[in-house]
Enzyme design. Sequence first.
Site, PDB file in Angstrom:
ATOM      1  N   PHE A 251     -12.524 -15.056   5.439  1.00 57.33           N
ATOM      2  CA  PHE A 251     -12.999 -14.301   4.280  1.00 57.33           C
ATOM      3  C   PHE A 251     -12.148 -14.526   3.041  1.00 57.33           C
ATOM      4  O   PHE A 251     -12.612 -14.345   1.922  1.00 57.33           O
ATOM      5  CB  PHE A 251     -13.074 -12.799   4.595  1.00 57.33           C
ATOM      6  CG  PHE A 251     -11.749 -12.187   4.990  1.00 57.33           C
ATOM      7  CD1 PHE A 251     -11.330 -12.209   6.307  1.00 57.33           C
ATOM      8  CD2 PHE A 251     -10.935 -11.594   4.045  1.00 57.33           C
ATOM      9  CE1 PHE A 251     -10.108 -11.646   6.674  1.00 57.33           C
ATOM     10  CE2 PHE A 251      -9.717 -11.024   4.393  1.00 57.33           C
ATOM     11  CZ  PHE A 251      -9.303 -11.061   5.721  1.00 57.33           C
TER      12      PHE A 251
ATOM     13  N   LYS B  66       0.840  -1.195   0.000  1.00 55.94           N
ATOM     14  CA  LYS B  66       0.000   0.000   0.000  1.00 55.94           C
ATOM     15  C   LYS B  66       0.884   1.257   0.000  1.00 55.94           C
ATOM     16  O   LYS B  66       0.847   2.052  -0.917  1.00 55.94           O
ATOM     17  CB  LYS B  66      -0.890   0.014   1.245  1.00 55.94           C
ATOM     18  CG  LYS B  66      -1.992  -1.021   1.234  1.00 55.94           C
ATOM     19  CD  LYS B  66      -2.812  -0.898   2.501  1.00 55.94           C
ATOM     20  CE  LYS B  66      -4.003  -1.785   2.581  1.00 55.94           C
ATOM     21  NZ  LYS B  66      -4.937  -1.912   1.512  1.00 55.94           N
TER      22      LYS B  66
HETATM   23  C1  LIG Z   1      -4.026  -1.026   7.620  1.00 56.93           C
HETATM   24  C2  LIG Z   1      -3.385  -2.301   7.198  1.00 56.93           C
HETATM   25  N1  LIG Z   1      -2.497  -2.883   7.993  1.00 56.93           N
HETATM   26  C3  LIG Z   1      -1.884  -4.037   7.641  1.00 56.93           C
HETATM   27  C4  LIG Z   1      -2.157  -4.652   6.443  1.00 56.93           C
HETATM   28  C5  LIG Z   1      -1.491  -5.959   6.094  1.00 56.93           C
HETATM   29  O1  LIG Z   1      -0.615  -5.773   5.042  1.00 56.93           O
HETATM   30  P1  LIG Z   1      -0.282  -6.931   3.975  1.00 56.93           P
HETATM   31  O2  LIG Z   1      -1.515  -7.175   3.168  1.00 56.93           O
HETATM   32  O3  LIG Z   1       0.854  -6.390   3.183  1.00 56.93           O
HETATM   33  O4  LIG Z   1       0.108  -8.141   4.752  1.00 56.93           O
HETATM   34  C6  LIG Z   1      -3.073  -4.068   5.579  1.00 56.93           C
HETATM   35  C7  LIG Z   1      -3.391  -4.709   4.291  1.00 56.93           C
HETATM   36  O5  LIG Z   1      -4.309  -4.416   3.599  1.00 56.93           O
HETATM   37  C8  LIG Z   1      -3.718  -2.866   5.969  1.00 56.93           C
HETATM   38  O6  LIG Z   1      -4.633  -2.272   5.192  1.00 56.93           O
END
Ligand SMILES: Cc1ncc(COP(=O)(O)O)c(C=O)c1O
Length: 487
Positions: free
Chosen positions: A460, A271
């Site tokens: 999910f 992200k």
């Molecule tokens: C706010 C937040 N924290 C942690 C994560 C976990 O990250 P990852 O999908 O790279 O494992 C996400 C993933 O969407 C997230 O949106």
Amino acid sequence: MNKNNAKIKFYSGEDIPLELHKVRVVQKLHLVPIERRLAALHEGGFNTFRLSTLDVFLDMLTDSGTNAMSDKQVAAMMQADDAYAGSQSFARLQKAAEDVLKKKYLLPVHQGRAAENILAIAYIKEKGDLIPMNYHFTTALAHITQYGGRIVELLYDEAYNISSQHPFKGNMNIEKLDAVIKETGAAHIPFIRMEASTNLIGGQPFSIQNLRDVRKIADKYGVRLVLDASLLGENAYLVIQREPEFANATMAEVIATMTGLADIVYFSARKLSSSRGGGICTNDLAISRELEAFVPLFEGFLTYGGISVREIEAMAVGLYETLDESMICQSPQYIAYLVNELVAKGVPMVTPPGVLGAHVDAMRVCAHIPQTQYPAGALAAAFYLISGVRGMERGSVSNQRDEDGNETYADMELLRLAVPRRVFTLSQIKYVADRMTWLYENRNLIGGLKFVYEPPVLRFFMGGLAPVSDWPEKLIAKFKKDFGDSL
Ligand SMILES: Cc1ncc(COP(=O)(O)O)c(C=O)c1O
């Protein structure tokens, strides 16, 4: 970096976002017939995670790993230094983390949840240890509970009011935080977790003033403050838009102010930096040493952490690009456009428009579907069926069962339509608004879902569901009546 948040006005007076980039590489999309979409839903257990992209027109599942990369990121990937140890690619990433996040020590991990795993295993010492947070994220919660920890969510009431216009619904409830720590005892609070642009309540930011107040409580009790910075750039952008003290600040200043208030910053690079990977960073050598032992154990050597060196190069460039407001603003502006279009048509949406995606209030759209039949999951399936657009359920299907195996129903039943950075065109966004408006007007035809396969953890992702009646066929019949031969 120049400050560049001036809104570009149209002579016509139309309020539409203008792209400040051009498209140089494109990917063909597939809008398959509605009958094929129904077959794909059955094959994928009415779970949008299980659809093949060959059956998906607009992929609004997530922004994770799907943001468009810049030409500079792709170019940097070509100069990667492929070494197990001491790679220059990692040195460049470390420098970027220091320049942008203002943290000296960086531990690379393969993605955000790996950081959550390491923080949970390192700091949850006793069963029942409590982690206060503004709101949970699915993977953060799963790792904390796996090691015997518990969480408490401490938002203010307006965060749960879907149509409230509060600018900072992600704010932590300071009074409750103080009371929870006093009652539990700081020794049983491994850390406080603040999540930027709080994902599961609709991509809603916290204010810097709120983060400062959380810091004060952390200092008062001597508890570590951990910042989940996966959506930090977007939170910073909304701080500039909505927090008067920062109206003239740059992205660099706002980001540095936020990370400066946290002891530990972790992120999903999928992200934050439009790449793949993740990281944990801190300025505290003792913390870095405590956590570093887990990196070779779970991830890989300390100069790659399970990430390809090419992605490490893309991460480094992506981190610098996070400071470019003209890049970061694109997705939130598209989201605001989509939310405003749908609100104007009467569709219940999470407001004010947040980041990451537009969030439809499935509890209201599908008021006739009880939570036991997963209204947000049903809306996600129905929307894919009539549009080919893949969103993500963010409601009770995404919740995990409690210790005794009982369902825990979500505070909000949302369909998230993610808008990754610089991926879609405005006519595609207009198509999404058009089809969602049609579905809203035909919402009485949407029916519920039931689980037919339920995995024990993070259900999910791979869970299988089925419609409780022949509602998909009825929806198709109405679609054909209204749209004729149109896909
Ligand atoms: C706010 C937040 N924290 C942690 C994560 C976990 O990250 P990852 O999908 O790279 O494992 C996400 C993933 O969407 C997230 O949106």
